[in-house]
Scaffold this motif. Structure first.
Motif, PDB file in Angstrom:
ATOM      1  N   ASP A  35       0.820  -1.139   0.140  1.00  0.00           N
ATOM      2  CA  ASP A  35      -0.020   0.013   0.130  1.00  0.00           C
ATOM      3  C   ASP A  35       0.899   1.203   0.095  1.00  0.00           C
ATOM      4  OD1 ASP A  35      -1.535   2.299   1.840  1.00  0.00           O
ATOM      5  OD2 ASP A  35      -3.058   1.028   0.788  1.00  0.00           O
ATOM      6  N   LYS A  36       0.450   2.340  -0.970  1.00  0.00           N
ATOM      7  CA  LYS A  36       1.383   3.294  -1.129  1.00  0.00           C
ATOM      8  C   LYS A  36       1.637   4.236   0.381  1.00  0.00           C
ATOM      9  CE  LYS A  36       0.568   3.841  -5.758  1.00  0.00           C
ATOM     10  NZ  LYS A  36      -0.289   4.530  -6.849  1.00  0.00           N
ATOM     11  N   ASP A  37       0.134   4.271   0.977  1.00  0.00           N
ATOM     12  CA  ASP A  37       0.593   5.186   2.147  1.00  0.00           C
ATOM     13  C   ASP A  37       0.799   4.422   3.473  1.00  0.00           C
ATOM     14  OD1 ASP A  37      -0.954   7.212   0.622  1.00  0.00           O
ATOM     15  OD2 ASP A  37      -2.840   6.293   0.779  1.00  0.00           O
ATOM     16  N   THR A  38       0.713   3.203   3.534  1.00  0.00           N
ATOM     17  CA  THR A  38       0.953   2.387   4.874  1.00  0.00           C
ATOM     18  C   THR A  38       2.036   1.729   4.604  1.00  0.00           C
ATOM     19  OG1 THR A  38      -0.535   0.524   4.275  1.00  0.00           O
ATOM     20  CG2 THR A  38      -1.267   2.474   5.429  1.00  0.00           C
ATOM     21  N   GLY A  39       2.607   1.181   3.589  1.00  0.00           N
ATOM     22  CA  GLY A  39       3.718   0.453   3.419  1.00  0.00           C
ATOM     23  C   GLY A  39       3.373  -0.988   3.443  1.00  0.00           C
ATOM     24  N   ILE A  40       2.154  -1.241   4.210  1.00  0.00           N
ATOM     25  CA  ILE A  40       1.822  -2.680   4.232  1.00  0.00           C
ATOM     26  C   ILE A  40       1.131  -3.510   3.101  1.00  0.00           C
ATOM     27  CG2 ILE A  40       0.270  -4.061   5.893  1.00  0.00           C
ATOM     28  CD1 ILE A  40      -0.180  -1.567   7.681  1.00  0.00           C
ATOM     29  N   SER A  41       1.595  -4.581   3.155  1.00  0.00           N
ATOM     30  CA  SER A  41       1.493  -5.551   1.958  1.00  0.00           C
ATOM     31  C   SER A  41      -0.172  -5.729   1.695  1.00  0.00           C
ATOM     32  CB  SER A  41       1.502  -6.974   2.400  1.00  0.00           C
ATOM     33  OG  SER A  41       1.069  -7.919   1.357  1.00  0.00           O
ATOM     34  N   LYS A  42      -0.480  -5.744   0.190  1.00  0.00           N
ATOM     35  CA  LYS A  42      -1.967  -5.531   0.281  1.00  0.00           C
ATOM     36  C   LYS A  42      -2.225  -7.040  -0.210  1.00  0.00           C
ATOM     37  CE  LYS A  42      -2.373  -1.376  -2.393  1.00  0.00           C
ATOM     38  NZ  LYS A  42      -2.980  -0.991  -3.950  1.00  0.00           N
ATOM     39  N   GLY A  43      -1.251  -8.082   0.306  1.00  0.00           N
ATOM     40  CA  GLY A  43      -1.914  -9.304  -0.008  1.00  0.00           C
ATOM     41  C   GLY A  43      -1.562 -10.163  -1.244  1.00  0.00           C
ATOM     42  N   PHE A  44      -0.712  -9.525  -2.047  1.00  0.00           N
ATOM     43  CA  PHE A  44      -0.446 -10.304  -3.375  1.00  0.00           C
ATOM     44  C   PHE A  44       0.787  -9.996  -3.724  1.00  0.00           C
ATOM     45  CE2 PHE A  44      -2.566  -6.669  -4.994  1.00  0.00           C
ATOM     46  CZ  PHE A  44      -1.855  -6.216  -6.119  1.00  0.00           C
ATOM     47  N   GLY A  45       1.743 -10.645  -4.652  1.00  0.00           N
ATOM     48  CA  GLY A  45       2.842 -10.260  -5.046  1.00  0.00           C
ATOM     49  C   GLY A  45       3.257 -11.038  -6.280  1.00  0.00           C
ATOM     50  N   PHE A  46       4.250 -10.953  -6.910  1.00  0.00           N
ATOM     51  CA  PHE A  46       4.780 -11.484  -8.053  1.00  0.00           C
ATOM     52  C   PHE A  46       6.195 -11.958  -7.890  1.00  0.00           C
ATOM     53  CE2 PHE A  46       2.087  -7.922  -9.235  1.00  0.00           C
ATOM     54  CZ  PHE A  46       1.098  -8.757 -10.096  1.00  0.00           C
ATOM     55  N   VAL A  47       6.364 -13.380  -8.403  1.00  0.00           N
ATOM     56  CA  VAL A  47       7.797 -13.942  -8.667  1.00  0.00           C
ATOM     57  C   VAL A  47       7.901 -14.144  -9.970  1.00  0.00           C
ATOM     58  CG1 VAL A  47       8.707 -16.144  -8.253  1.00  0.00           C
ATOM     59  CG2 VAL A  47       7.543 -15.053  -6.289  1.00  0.00           C
ATOM     60  N   GLU A  48       9.211 -13.895 -10.541  1.00  0.00           N
ATOM     61  CA  GLU A  48       9.739 -14.134 -11.858  1.00  0.00           C
ATOM     62  C   GLU A  48      10.642 -15.304 -11.640  1.00  0.00           C
ATOM     63  OE1 GLU A  48      10.063 -11.045 -14.897  1.00  0.00           O
ATOM     64  OE2 GLU A  48       9.712  -9.817 -13.227  1.00  0.00           O
ATOM     65  N   MET A  49      10.337 -16.414 -12.597  1.00  0.00           N
ATOM     66  CA  MET A  49      11.124 -17.714 -12.706  1.00  0.00           C
ATOM     67  C   MET A  49      11.490 -17.741 -14.289  1.00  0.00           C
ATOM     68  SD  MET A  49       9.482 -20.176 -10.033  1.00  0.00           S
ATOM     69  CE  MET A  49      10.780 -21.324 -10.073  1.00  0.00           C
ATOM     70  N   PRO A  50      12.611 -17.630 -14.378  1.00  0.00           N
ATOM     71  CA  PRO A  50      13.228 -17.723 -15.917  1.00  0.00           C
ATOM     72  C   PRO A  50      12.893 -18.944 -16.853  1.00  0.00           C
ATOM     73  CG  PRO A  50      15.311 -17.767 -14.695  1.00  0.00           C
ATOM     74  CD  PRO A  50      14.030 -17.551 -13.684  1.00  0.00           C
ATOM     75  N   LYS A  51      13.004 -20.078 -16.231  1.00  0.00           N
ATOM     76  CA  LYS A  51      12.792 -21.506 -16.843  1.00  0.00           C
ATOM     77  C   LYS A  51      11.229 -21.767 -16.592  1.00  0.00           C
ATOM     78  CE  LYS A  51      17.173 -22.794 -15.885  1.00  0.00           C
ATOM     79  NZ  LYS A  51      18.246 -23.731 -15.189  1.00  0.00           N
ATOM     80  N   ILE A  52      10.531 -21.818 -17.524  1.00  0.00           N
ATOM     81  CA  ILE A  52       9.093 -22.249 -17.937  1.00  0.00           C
ATOM     82  C   ILE A  52       8.847 -23.464 -17.249  1.00  0.00           C
ATOM     83  CG2 ILE A  52       7.054 -22.762 -19.645  1.00  0.00           C
ATOM     84  CD1 ILE A  52       8.389 -19.952 -19.684  1.00  0.00           C
TER      85      ILE A  52
END
Length: 93
Positions: A35-52
């Protein structure tokens, strides 16, 4: 491959998330959406893995897995349209 992880507890850290996915292969990046204001996680995220193959194995095995006190949802992240100003993850499944 970019992977969307949803239903994370607010206190899940990027380090925990990265470690979880590293059991299936190389993790290029790991980002929690805050969250931009609080800095607390919004409950989701992303992971990038190069090998399919590794990314697909991680998605298959981690979707529905308990992390903290909730079952996470894991799927391939959709590409957002270039002209979109919304968050990269839509909240409607």
């Amino acid at each position: 491959m970019k992977i969307l992880i949803r239903n994370l507890t607010r206190n899940t850290t990027e380090a925990e998330l990265k470690a979880l996915f590293e059991t299936y292969g190389t993790v290029q990046s790991c980002t929690l959406v805050l969250d931009k204001d609080t800095g607390i996680s919004k409950g989701f995220g992303f992971v990038e893995m190069p090998k399919i193959g590794e990314a697909k194995a991680a998605m298959k095995n981690l979707n529905g897995k308990e992390l903290g006190s909730s079952k996470i949802r894991v799927k391939k992240a959709e590409q957002k349209p270039a002209d979109s100003k919304s968050d990269a993850a839509s909240e409607d499944d």
